[in-house]
Scaffold this motif. Structure first.
Motif, PDB file in Angstrom:
ATOM      1  N   VAL A  37     -11.303   3.010   7.178  1.00  0.00           N
ATOM      2  CA  VAL A  37     -11.810   1.645   7.003  1.00  0.00           C
ATOM      3  C   VAL A  37     -13.329   1.620   7.192  1.00  0.00           C
ATOM      4  O   VAL A  37     -14.072   1.061   6.372  1.00  0.00           O
ATOM      5  CB  VAL A  37     -11.121   0.690   8.003  1.00  0.00           C
ATOM      6  N   TRP A  38     -13.782   2.254   8.274  1.00  0.00           N
ATOM      7  CA  TRP A  38     -15.217   2.326   8.566  1.00  0.00           C
ATOM      8  C   TRP A  38     -15.952   2.976   7.393  1.00  0.00           C
ATOM      9  O   TRP A  38     -17.000   2.506   6.937  1.00  0.00           O
ATOM     10  CB  TRP A  38     -15.420   3.136   9.850  1.00  0.00           C
ATOM     11  N   GLY A  39     -15.365   4.060   6.900  1.00  0.00           N
ATOM     12  CA  GLY A  39     -15.978   4.782   5.796  1.00  0.00           C
ATOM     13  C   GLY A  39     -16.049   3.940   4.537  1.00  0.00           C
ATOM     14  O   GLY A  39     -17.040   3.980   3.809  1.00  0.00           O
ATOM     15  N   PHE A  40     -14.992   3.146   4.292  1.00  0.00           N
ATOM     16  CA  PHE A  40     -15.013   2.303   3.103  1.00  0.00           C
ATOM     17  C   PHE A  40     -16.122   1.257   3.219  1.00  0.00           C
ATOM     18  O   PHE A  40     -16.881   1.028   2.266  1.00  0.00           O
ATOM     19  CB  PHE A  40     -13.655   1.629   2.900  1.00  0.00           C
ATOM     20  N   LEU A  41     -16.250   0.660   4.424  1.00  0.00           N
ATOM     21  CA  LEU A  41     -17.324  -0.322   4.621  1.00  0.00           C
ATOM     22  C   LEU A  41     -18.691   0.349   4.484  1.00  0.00           C
ATOM     23  O   LEU A  41     -19.614  -0.205   3.882  1.00  0.00           O
ATOM     24  CB  LEU A  41     -17.185  -0.988   5.992  1.00  0.00           C
ATOM     25  N   LEU A  42     -18.814   1.560   5.050  1.00  0.00           N
ATOM     26  CA  LEU A  42     -20.076   2.305   4.911  1.00  0.00           C
ATOM     27  C   LEU A  42     -20.402   2.549   3.446  1.00  0.00           C
ATOM     28  O   LEU A  42     -21.549   2.432   3.030  1.00  0.00           O
ATOM     29  CB  LEU A  42     -19.962   3.663   5.613  1.00  0.00           C
ATOM     30  N   SER A  43     -19.340   2.883   2.670  1.00  0.00           N
ATOM     31  CA  SER A  43     -19.573   3.239   1.275  1.00  0.00           C
ATOM     32  C   SER A  43     -20.070   2.035   0.472  1.00  0.00           C
ATOM     33  O   SER A  43     -20.627   2.199  -0.603  1.00  0.00           O
ATOM     34  CB  SER A  43     -18.301   3.809   0.645  1.00  0.00           C
ATOM     35  N   LEU A  44     -19.827   0.828   1.019  1.00  0.00           N
ATOM     36  CA  LEU A  44     -20.307  -0.381   0.333  1.00  0.00           C
ATOM     37  C   LEU A  44     -21.652  -0.840   0.894  1.00  0.00           C
ATOM     38  O   LEU A  44     -22.165  -1.886   0.503  1.00  0.00           O
ATOM     39  CB  LEU A  44     -19.291  -1.517   0.488  1.00  0.00           C
ATOM     40  N   SER A  45     -22.192  -0.041   1.827  1.00  0.00           N
ATOM     41  CA  SER A  45     -23.416  -0.478   2.507  1.00  0.00           C
ATOM     42  C   SER A  45     -24.590   0.438   2.187  1.00  0.00           C
ATOM     43  O   SER A  45     -24.410   1.612   1.864  1.00  0.00           O
ATOM     44  CB  SER A  45     -23.219  -0.453   4.033  1.00  0.00           C
ATOM     45  N   HIS A  46     -25.764  -0.111   2.331  1.00  0.00           N
ATOM     46  CA  HIS A  46     -26.956   0.719   2.356  1.00  0.00           C
ATOM     47  C   HIS A  46     -27.092   1.199   3.798  1.00  0.00           C
ATOM     48  O   HIS A  46     -27.558   0.467   4.661  1.00  0.00           O
ATOM     49  CB  HIS A  46     -28.189  -0.082   1.923  1.00  0.00           C
ATOM     50  N   ALA A  47     -26.610   2.419   4.082  1.00  0.00           N
ATOM     51  CA  ALA A  47     -26.587   2.911   5.458  1.00  0.00           C
ATOM     52  C   ALA A  47     -27.443   4.158   5.567  1.00  0.00           C
ATOM     53  O   ALA A  47     -26.952   5.272   5.677  1.00  0.00           O
ATOM     54  CB  ALA A  47     -25.154   3.183   5.910  1.00  0.00           C
ATOM     55  N   ASP A 275     -27.917   9.806   4.906  1.00  0.00           N
ATOM     56  CA  ASP A 275     -27.488   8.702   4.047  1.00  0.00           C
ATOM     57  C   ASP A 275     -25.956   8.595   4.159  1.00  0.00           C
ATOM     58  O   ASP A 275     -25.219   9.174   3.373  1.00  0.00           O
ATOM     59  CB  ASP A 275     -27.907   8.964   2.593  1.00  0.00           C
ATOM     60  N   PHE A 276     -25.515   7.845   5.170  1.00  0.00           N
ATOM     61  CA  PHE A 276     -24.081   7.791   5.457  1.00  0.00           C
ATOM     62  C   PHE A 276     -23.327   6.950   4.432  1.00  0.00           C
ATOM     63  O   PHE A 276     -22.150   7.165   4.195  1.00  0.00           O
ATOM     64  CB  PHE A 276     -23.839   7.276   6.878  1.00  0.00           C
ATOM     65  N   GLY A 277     -23.992   5.985   3.817  1.00  0.00           N
ATOM     66  CA  GLY A 277     -23.339   5.159   2.808  1.00  0.00           C
ATOM     67  C   GLY A 277     -22.884   5.991   1.623  1.00  0.00           C
ATOM     68  O   GLY A 277     -21.720   5.978   1.231  1.00  0.00           O
ATOM     69  N   ARG A 278     -23.821   6.769   1.078  1.00  0.00           N
ATOM     70  CA  ARG A 278     -23.465   7.603  -0.069  1.00  0.00           C
ATOM     71  C   ARG A 278     -22.531   8.727   0.328  1.00  0.00           C
ATOM     72  O   ARG A 278     -21.641   9.103  -0.429  1.00  0.00           O
ATOM     73  CB  ARG A 278     -24.726   8.189  -0.693  1.00  0.00           C
ATOM     74  N   GLY A 279     -22.750   9.284   1.538  1.00  0.00           N
ATOM     75  CA  GLY A 279     -21.868  10.350   2.013  1.00  0.00           C
ATOM     76  C   GLY A 279     -20.427   9.877   2.054  1.00  0.00           C
ATOM     77  O   GLY A 279     -19.511  10.583   1.610  1.00  0.00           O
ATOM     78  N   ALA A 280     -20.214   8.657   2.562  1.00  0.00           N
ATOM     79  CA  ALA A 280     -18.855   8.114   2.640  1.00  0.00           C
ATOM     80  C   ALA A 280     -18.299   7.855   1.241  1.00  0.00           C
ATOM     81  O   ALA A 280     -17.149   8.186   0.942  1.00  0.00           O
ATOM     82  CB  ALA A 280     -18.853   6.827   3.467  1.00  0.00           C
ATOM     83  N   ALA A 281     -19.130   7.294   0.365  1.00  0.00           N
ATOM     84  CA  ALA A 281     -18.671   7.011  -1.006  1.00  0.00           C
ATOM     85  C   ALA A 281     -18.237   8.296  -1.702  1.00  0.00           C
ATOM     86  O   ALA A 281     -17.204   8.326  -2.382  1.00  0.00           O
ATOM     87  CB  ALA A 281     -19.791   6.321  -1.788  1.00  0.00           C
ATOM     88  N   GLY A 282     -19.014   9.372  -1.501  1.00  0.00           N
ATOM     89  CA  GLY A 282     -18.672  10.649  -2.113  1.00  0.00           C
ATOM     90  C   GLY A 282     -17.316  11.156  -1.644  1.00  0.00           C
ATOM     91  O   GLY A 282     -16.555  11.721  -2.428  1.00  0.00           O
ATOM     92  N   GLY A 283     -17.008  10.934  -0.365  1.00  0.00           N
ATOM     93  CA  GLY A 283     -15.700  11.335   0.162  1.00  0.00           C
ATOM     94  C   GLY A 283     -14.570  10.629  -0.568  1.00  0.00           C
ATOM     95  O   GLY A 283     -13.554  11.249  -0.899  1.00  0.00           O
ATOM     96  N   PHE A 284     -14.758   9.332  -0.850  1.00  0.00           N
ATOM     97  CA  PHE A 284     -13.704   8.591  -1.554  1.00  0.00           C
ATOM     98  C   PHE A 284     -13.572   9.053  -3.005  1.00  0.00           C
ATOM     99  O   PHE A 284     -12.467   9.144  -3.535  1.00  0.00           O
ATOM    100  CB  PHE A 284     -13.966   7.084  -1.491  1.00  0.00           C
TER     101      PHE A 284
END
Lengths: 308, 277
Positions: A37-47, A275-284
């Motif tokens: 869940v955290w990762g999904f929110l991160l993936s939607l954020s500029h983090a 860049d945790f936002g993009r890192g999380a998005a890449g995981g998904f």
């Protein structure tokens, strides 16, 4: 009265159930479900430089990654890797299982020798492959061997053309994992009823290709599917050997740019560039790719377990 | 075996011997290089073994500040043992409850655990790192240990194992007045040594050999595991080859030993994991 007793038993069962599952449930929640869940929110954020979601930017991280040439190249890299390693592991582990299963002498010796690389880590194996076995200098072991036939030393890892580094990357994983899958195939082979082979030999089919094709292989279907699946999912998450043989983050370090799989790319994106936002998005995105390939494999070979 | 069989199996044995030789080469190279001097290793003239084995490579390794091997070994040993103990405990408890304790919500819990089984572990390392940083686990041993303790896969395998456990034994225990906890502790756990050994050795090996997560969490040398020490050593600017191979030998020897002693259980564990048991 019996009704009361029953509800008391129910309550003690309910209490015991939750007491027994709660440590595991709590741990899986904190370390698997919450991160998703955290990762999904991160993936939607500029983090950038923060582990906290909040500065929401919609799906821009996904869009950026899917137009990022380096990331797309990493997806191609991992597909190429899987195309090499999955069928090769399947063929070699099945081949070894067939040979070991029938060998008259030294059965447990051979089983141990093929299986023992499972005790070695990817880091140690990468170290041997990189510094000794496939060292590009004349003192590398393979270069020494081909030197005996008058062949000049080959730079196995450092050059893009010809791409010898694939040989290094594929053989290291093959060596490490083939024994494990051989053990699973051996177990599968031992479950095949002897009567099937006896019937075949009564019908005049000698040992050889027809028996393998029409008895052994179909009987191994469930085993084969589970070997393919385990192998495929592991291949798409390759990190250790790429990181240690070719180099880690940043194009300047080592030969990382030759073949950078998604996890190495995401590691440098999240841990080096923060860049945790993009890192999380890449995981998904990678998870979606793994699901897609798994489903595709299921369509072609079935998921196993249902037959028999 | 009759004569004809022995003859036809000859090429098979020859093939196997050849492949076995190939499989042993990496072990030979670790042994060879860890006992040589640098100039012997890099010599263009191949020597199959060092004429004068350099055992001092090992003592030099443990005095090299560039490769904190002792810290790494201690960290890896603690992490692998703690992961092993708690993963077996929590997984067998949950597996027992899911297989044998009738309660409302059991199917929901089982479904939830199966769902986490579908998530490829390495893919979630970025968000798991975020959660761990939030919890303050970066650069700590428990931060490396915690996610590895909870395995949906081993919960699932324990559940399958307890589903096949004879119900009469459990019922007899209940009639003798054992609580659910008593049944688990006195009847099920003592009868689970096989699966615990099988999955336990695999867990220990996986934990000792793990690389990505310890690399992500253990950024400070004090939290490095053996694998991270080796990887750092490998990527350092000036390679000390004899010590690098001595380090590889030290990192791999405990596991080869565990493997040889526990092989029977590892084979069982592999079969469990491959769905062949």
């Amino acid at each position: 009265m019996p009704i009361l007793q029953k509800s008391q038993a129910d309550r003690s069962a309910t209490f015991a159930f939750w007491a027994f599952v709660s440590p595991a449930l709590l741990g899986l929640t904190v370390f698997t479900l919450v991160p998703i869940v955290w990762g999904f929110l991160l993936s939607l954020s500029h983090a950038q430089n923060t582990i906290h979601p909040g500065h929401f930017i919609g799906f821009r991280n996904y869009a950026d990654l899917l137009t990022d040439e380096a990331f797309l190249k990493s997806l191609v890299t991992i597909v190429v890797f899987a195309v090499f390693i999955v069928p090769l592991t399947f063929a070699v582990s099945l081949g070894l299982a067939l040979l070991v299963n029938k060998v008259g002498w030294g059965r447990s010796f051979f089983r141990t020798v093929f299986f023992i690389p499972s005790a070695v880590s990817y880091v140690v194996a990468s170290l041997i492959w990189k510094v000794s076995l496939f060292n590009g200098l004349p003192f590398g072991f393979v270069n020494h061997l081909i030197g005996l036939f008058g062949v000049h030393p080959v730079a196995w890892i450092g050059t893009a053309h010809p791409p010898w580094y694939w040989l290094v990357l594929v053989t290291v994983r093959l060596w490490l994992q083939v024994g494990f899958f051989m053990i699973i195939f051996l177990a599968g082979l031992q479950e095949i009823p002897k009567s099937l082979y006896e019937a075949a030999s009564v019908d005049g089919a000698g040992p050889g290709w027809p028996v393998f094709r029409y008895i052994t292989l179909p009987q191994l279907k469930a085993t084969s599917v589970s070997v393919l699946l385990l192998n495929l999912i592991a291949a798409f998450q390759a990190f250790d050997e790429f990181y240690n043989i070719l180099g880690g983050s940043g194009a300047s370090i080592g030969n990382a740019s030759l073949a950078r799989p998604p996890l190495v790319y995401l590691y440098s994106l999240a841990l080096s560039n923060q860049d945790f936002g993009r890192g999380a998005a890449g995981g998904f995105i990678l998870t979606a790719l793994i699901f897609a390939v798994t489903l595709l494999q299921g369509r072609i070979f079935g998921f196993g377990g249902s037959e028999k | 075996m009759n004569k004809r069989n022995a003859l036809t199996s000859l090429p098979r044995t020859a093939w196997l011997l050849f492949v076995a030789l190939l499989f042993l080469i990496p072990f030979y190279l670790i042994g060879r290089n860890s006992l040589m001097t640098d100039s012997e290793i890099t010599s263009p003239y191949w020597a199959w073994l060092s004429p004068r084995p350099q055992w001092s490579n090992f003592s030099a390794l443990f005095h090299d500040p560039a490769a904190p091997m002792l810290t790494g070994l201690a960290n890896s040993a603690i992490i692998a043992v703690v992961t092993l103990v708690f993963q077996m405990l929590f997984s067998s408890m949950a597996g027992y409850a899911l297989a044998r304790i009738p309660a409302r919500g059991r199917n929901v819990v089982f479904f939830l655990i199966l769902a986490t089984l579908m998530i490829p572990g390495a893919v979630t390392f970025v968000p798991t790192f975020a959660v761990m940083a939030y919890l303050g686990g970066v650069n700590t041993r428990w931060g490396i240990i915690a996610p590895g303790v909870f395995s949906a896969f081993s919960i699932f395998l324990f559940r399958q194992f307890y589903l096949r456990f004879p119900a009469e034994i459990e019922e007899a225990g209940r009639l003798d007045g054992l609580s659910y906890f008593g049944v688990y502790w006195r009847l099920l756990l003592p009868n689970s040594t096989n699966i615990i050994m099988a999955l336990g050795v695999l867990t220990f090996i996986a934990s000792w050999n793990a690389f990505l997560w310890p690399l992500v969490i253990g950024q400070d040398p004090s939290a490095w595991t053996v694998q991270v020490v080796l990887s750092t050593f490998l990527s350092s600017q000036k390679l000390n080859l004899p010590q690098l191979f001595a380090a590889a030998a030290v990192g791999v020897a405990p596991l080869v030993l565990v493997f040889l002693v526990m092989q029977r259980y590892i084979v069982e564990g592999a079969k469990f994991s491959g769905g062949k048991e």
